[in-house]
Write an enzyme that holds these catalytic residues in place. Structure first.
Site, PDB file in Angstrom:
ATOM      1  N   LYS A 192       0.848  -1.202   0.000  1.00 55.46           N
ATOM      2  CA  LYS A 192       0.000   0.000   0.000  1.00 55.46           C
ATOM      3  C   LYS A 192       0.879   1.245   0.000  1.00 55.46           C
ATOM      4  CE  LYS A 192      -0.403  -0.335   4.976  1.00 55.46           C
ATOM      5  NZ  LYS A 192      -1.088   0.190   6.131  1.00 55.46           N
ATOM      6  N   TYR A 210      16.320  30.493   4.614  1.00 56.06           N
ATOM      7  CA  TYR A 210      15.241  31.299   5.202  1.00 56.06           C
ATOM      8  C   TYR A 210      15.423  31.461   6.702  1.00 56.06           C
ATOM      9  CZ  TYR A 210      12.288  30.810   1.002  1.00 56.06           C
ATOM     10  OH  TYR A 210      11.782  30.871  -0.259  1.00 56.06           O
ATOM     11  N   MET A 262      11.624  24.493   0.147  1.00 59.24           N
ATOM     12  CA  MET A 262      10.832  23.573  -0.669  1.00 59.24           C
ATOM     13  C   MET A 262      11.700  22.793  -1.650  1.00 59.24           C
ATOM     14  SD  MET A 262       7.525  24.302  -3.096  1.00 59.24           S
ATOM     15  CE  MET A 262       6.576  25.170  -1.889  1.00 59.24           C
ATOM     16  N   ARG A 287      -9.584  -0.140  15.805  1.00 58.87           N
ATOM     17  CA  ARG A 287      -9.761   0.553  14.519  1.00 58.87           C
ATOM     18  C   ARG A 287     -10.791  -0.240  13.710  1.00 58.87           C
ATOM     19  NH1 ARG A 287      -3.959   1.473  11.662  1.00 58.87           N
ATOM     20  NH2 ARG A 287      -4.629  -0.527  10.865  1.00 58.87           N
TER      21      ARG A 287
HETATM   22  C1  LIG Z   1      -3.973  -4.469   8.569  1.00 59.44           C
HETATM   23  C2  LIG Z   1      -2.510  -4.362   8.316  1.00 59.44           C
HETATM   24  N1  LIG Z   1      -1.779  -5.487   8.221  1.00 59.44           N
HETATM   25  C3  LIG Z   1      -0.444  -5.430   7.992  1.00 59.44           C
HETATM   26  C4  LIG Z   1       0.215  -4.231   7.847  1.00 59.44           C
HETATM   27  C5  LIG Z   1       1.711  -4.205   7.613  1.00 59.44           C
HETATM   28  O1  LIG Z   1       2.346  -3.646   8.715  1.00 59.44           O
HETATM   29  P1  LIG Z   1       3.950  -3.507   8.759  1.00 59.44           P
HETATM   30  O2  LIG Z   1       4.303  -2.519   7.695  1.00 59.44           O
HETATM   31  O3  LIG Z   1       4.215  -3.003  10.117  1.00 59.44           O
HETATM   32  O4  LIG Z   1       4.508  -4.856   8.491  1.00 59.44           O
HETATM   33  C6  LIG Z   1      -0.508  -3.042   7.947  1.00 59.44           C
HETATM   34  C7  LIG Z   1       0.194  -1.750   7.841  1.00 59.44           C
HETATM   35  O5  LIG Z   1      -0.115  -0.764   8.392  1.00 59.44           O
HETATM   36  C8  LIG Z   1      -1.912  -3.112   8.179  1.00 59.44           C
HETATM   37  O6  LIG Z   1      -2.641  -1.997   8.274  1.00 59.44           O
END
Ligand SMILES: Cc1ncc(COP(=O)(O)O)c(C=O)c1O
Length: 396
Positions: A35, A259, A307, A129
């Site tokens: 992700k 700056y 920047m 969560r």
């Molecule tokens: C539900 C879930 N599983 C696994 C992971 C992977 O976590 P990590 O990057 O700490 O291995 C995440 C990352 O935030 C997550 O949200």
């Protein structure tokens, strides 16, 4: 030389995944979490490298990220969208042949209404969560998923809140125990059910947390989930951030740089100008608060990060002038010196995840295998049905 560049070693990602696979107990699979554009490393090349290194699943946070991987030709690996999804995003995720996470009857009804799909039911054992805290509700949703038209119950899952905190044993152990007890009955009823809980930290600290699959993100990129030296756990940082010394100027005692005049020379020195700044994700909190490797040595970043540029104190020696044009490494190695994302994170009082995720699209990512540059990663042709599905998704 690009003004700023992130060089990503795909061989390091492969090796980190192989290392994590070797750690997994009882034949558990590795799910590579790619992700947020692969934690800033590039989702598609990272996913390919992870699969080459032994991962068999991929995970992302949202439907667009899932569609991106499928559109890049990654049709085969099972893919889990772990985040919350609106009804429209749910349709997009299912159209990309991704598995989704649910924990309520309403969400199950949404999956049925969207034409069905593969689901993982999430119990919130203490993260607070996503997921339901109610074990009875989670079990009810799991059982109903098995019965629902067009729906396949593929997995059950939870997520740890404190796996990365080695000082906490209690909360982690309680989450683990609660999840294991809840999942046991469902697994007995459906032996092929995929039980999964561990992130990178849990994978590295507790074999009992591996179950059938570990979802690892930060460690596959060679960063340490505990914020320590990744090398101590056999992890290799995959990303190097560099720029070059665009100019060197004499700075007399009393002259300032940047700056707000946050650096005023207390002696005659030379100041180097590097074309990287917070517009690239090199955060302003690093003003007067970072080192940069140039010519195999650490030099302090001085003055305010702006920047598009930062300044470094090169010292008073006249040969500093000759450094003009040389590479400057902000994260990575030079000679025997090393700056890790963990070091930068400590200076900013944050975590390594945020350092690489913060790199903006202005920083070109370039991929190599142990120093041998790779052309843009090979693309597999899109599978015809996935292509149609993606077309359908974008039309909804
Ligand atoms: C539900 C879930 N599983 C696994 C992971 C992977 O976590 P990590 O990057 O700490 O291995 C995440 C990352 O935030 C997550 O949200």
């Amino acid at each position: 030389m690009p003004r700023a560049q992130a060089r990503v070693n795909i061989a390091a990602i492969e090796r980190n995944c192989a290392r994590l696979c070797s750690e997994l107990r009882g034949g558990a699979s590795l799910c590579a979490v790619v992700k947020a554009d692969g934690y800033g490393h590039g989702a598609v090349p990272s996913a390919r490298a992870a699969l080459a290194g032994g991962a068999t699943w991929l995970a992302v946070a949202d439907a667009r990220e899932a569609a991106e991987l499928r559109a890049a030709g990654l049709h085969e690996p099972p893919l889990l969208v772990m985040g919350a999804l609106s009804p429209v995003e749910l349709q997009e995720a299912l159209a990309a042949h991704a598995d989704v996470v649910i924990w309520s009857e309403r969400q199950l009804a949404d999956v049925v209404a969207a034409g069905g799909g593969r689901v993982h039911v999430k119990l919130d054992t203490g993260m607070g969560r996503l997921g339901t805290r109610d074990e009875l509700e989670a079990s009810r949703v799991a059982l109903a998923s098995r019965e629902a038209e067009g729906v396949e119950l593929v997995g059950v899952m939870t997520h740890f809140a404190t796996a990365d905190d080695l000082a906490d044993d209690r909360h982690f152990a309680e989450q683990l125990q609660r999840f294991a007890e809840w999942a046991r009955t469902l697994k007995a009823e459906q032996p092929e059910l995929l039980v999964h809980a561990a992130n990178s930290a849990a994978t590295l600290r507790a074999g009992e947390a591996h179950f059938d699959m570990a979802r690892c993100g930060v460690a596959i990129y060679g960063m340490d989930p505990f914020g320590r030296d990744p090398a101590a756990r056999g992890l290799e940082p995959a990303l190097e951030l560099s720029t070059y010394l665009a100019d060197v100027k004499a700075c007399a005692e009393g002259d300032s740089a940047g700056y707000g005049r946050q650096f005023i020379a207390d002696r005659d020195t030379f100041v180097g100008v590097l074309p990287i700044g917070y517009g690239d994700g090199w955060r302003r909190g690093l003003s007067n608060n970072a080192d940069v490797l140039i010519g195999g040595r650490r030099h302090p970043l001085v003055g305010t990060v702006s920047m598009d540029s930062v300044t470094v104190d090169l010292g008073a020696e006249a040969d500093a002038q000759a450094l003009r044009g040389q590479r400057a490494v902000l994260i990575g190695f030079q000679s025997s010196e090393r700056i890790t994302a963990e070091e930068v994170a400590r200076r900013l009082d944050t975590i390594n995840y945020e350092i690489t995720c913060a790199l903006t699209p202005r920083v070109p990512r370039c991929y190599h295998r142990d120093g041998v540059l790779s052309e843009s990663p090979p693309k597999s042709p899109p599978a015809p049905d996935a292509h149609d599905q993606l077309g359908a998704a974008s039309a909804t």
